[in-house]
Design an enzyme around this catalytic site. Structure first.
Site, mmCIF file in Angstrom:
data_model
loop_
_atom_site.group_PDB
_atom_site.id
_atom_site.type_symbol
_atom_site.label_atom_id
_atom_site.label_comp_id
_atom_site.label_asym_id
_atom_site.label_seq_id
_atom_site.Cartn_x
_atom_site.Cartn_y
_atom_site.Cartn_z
ATOM 1 N N PRO A 61 46.148 40.657 42.710
ATOM 2 C CA PRO A 61 47.087 41.763 42.948
ATOM 3 C C PRO A 61 46.348 43.040 43.361
ATOM 4 O O PRO A 61 45.333 43.385 42.782
ATOM 5 C CB PRO A 61 47.768 41.962 41.587
ATOM 6 N N GLU A 62 46.871 43.697 44.383
ATOM 7 C CA GLU A 62 46.286 44.936 44.870
ATOM 8 C C GLU A 62 47.276 46.077 44.599
ATOM 9 O O GLU A 62 48.351 45.858 44.062
ATOM 10 C CB GLU A 62 45.997 44.820 46.372
ATOM 11 N N ARG A 75 43.547 33.041 34.349
ATOM 12 C CA ARG A 75 42.104 33.233 34.529
ATOM 13 C C ARG A 75 41.533 34.298 33.592
ATOM 14 O O ARG A 75 40.330 34.498 33.556
ATOM 15 C CB ARG A 75 41.797 33.538 36.002
#
Ligand code: ZN
Length: 275
Positions: A2-3, A112
């Site tokens: 995600p940015e 993760r």
């Protein structure tokens, strides 16, 4: 991963569903994230309090509650923050579950485990907390200008693309967005920041703002999907002019797009349009 645009769309999609809601219970199901979840502080700072605001700083989402407390969430590589019915089955990798009055659950899943979630005092958080003190300028609020960009680069000599991606100066411009912004501005990614004039800084600032706003706009068409957790993670489908198009024709001049490696990252550019 995600940015900034994804986090901003998440913020906008969660805002109407969370503001005014009271947090009944905080459950840490699995504390093992990049920074271990602190069950006691999360409970003490959040339980029983109503959510009063959602903010974003760089890629951190800040959920403010009554009484000078804020829940900070960073999605890392693979985190998803979604709203589910309170009776929904617990999902794999659901690290944090926050039950809201009225029967919904805000949940953080992160397979993760590079994400971060913690609660802290709202006052002084952005100014003093180590997660935030070294972060550079927000590009959108207010929109970045050319003279500010030039000042941020002041004294440097390195390549402009590396500068754009330096979060200590400017946050939220990842590899794809930097690549696309430089194409729009007609600036070669390897050009030294010492060799960019005022007019080109202005074009570049406008390009950075334009690329990020376009990504937010295009991602914003799926707002509810995001809050429900059905939206796709990763980059929005911004119409990418050069990124990933090595060998394809440049959309502006028809020449061939090239790739080069800068600090281990792929950069795509048109040698004719970008100088
Ligand atoms: Zn071209």
């Amino acid at each position: 991963m995600p940015e900034l645009p994804e986090v901003e769309v998440l913020r906008r999609s969660l805002e109407p569903r969370l503001i005014g809601r009271r947090i009944e219970r905080v459950e840490v199901r699995s504390p093992a994230l990049r920074e271990p979840l602190d069950r006691r502080t999360l409970r003490r700072r959040l339980e029983g309090r109503a959510i009063v605001g959602l903010r974003r700083r760089s890629k951190y989402l800040l959920i403010d509650v009554e009484g000078d407390s804020t829940l900070v969430v960073h999605l890392g590589m693979s985190g998803r923050l979604t709203v589910a019915p309170s009776g929904a089955p617990v999902e794999a990798h659901e690290h944090l579950a926050i039950d809201l009055a009225g029967g919904e659950r805000l949940r953080l899943r992160d397979p993760r485990r590079f994400g971060v979630a913690f609660a802290a005092a709202t006052a002084g958080l952005l100014e003093r907390d180590p997660h935030f003190v070294r972060l550079g300028r927000e590009p959108l609020s207010p929109p970045l200008t050319g003279s500010e960009l030039a000042a941020l680069a002041g004294g440097g000599r390195g390549p402009v693309k590396t500068f754009l991606m330096d979060a200590g100066r400017l946050v939220g411009v990842g590899n794809i967005y930097a690549t696309e912004s430089l194409f729009r501005a007609g600036i070669h990614p390897a050009r030294s920041v010492a060799r960019i004039g005022a007019g080109r800084w202005e074009r570049l600032a406008g390009a950075v703002v334009g690329v990020l706003e376009q990504a937010i706009r295009e991602g914003g068409t799926t707002l509810n999907d995001f809050a429900d957790g059905t939206g796709q993670p990763g980059y929005f489908q911004v119409s990418l002019a050069v990124y990933g198009r090595d060998g394809e024709p440049c959309p502006r001049c028809g020449g061939r797009i090239r790739r080069l490696l800068q600090s281990g990252r792929s950069t795509f550019y048109c040698p004719a349009c970008q100088r």
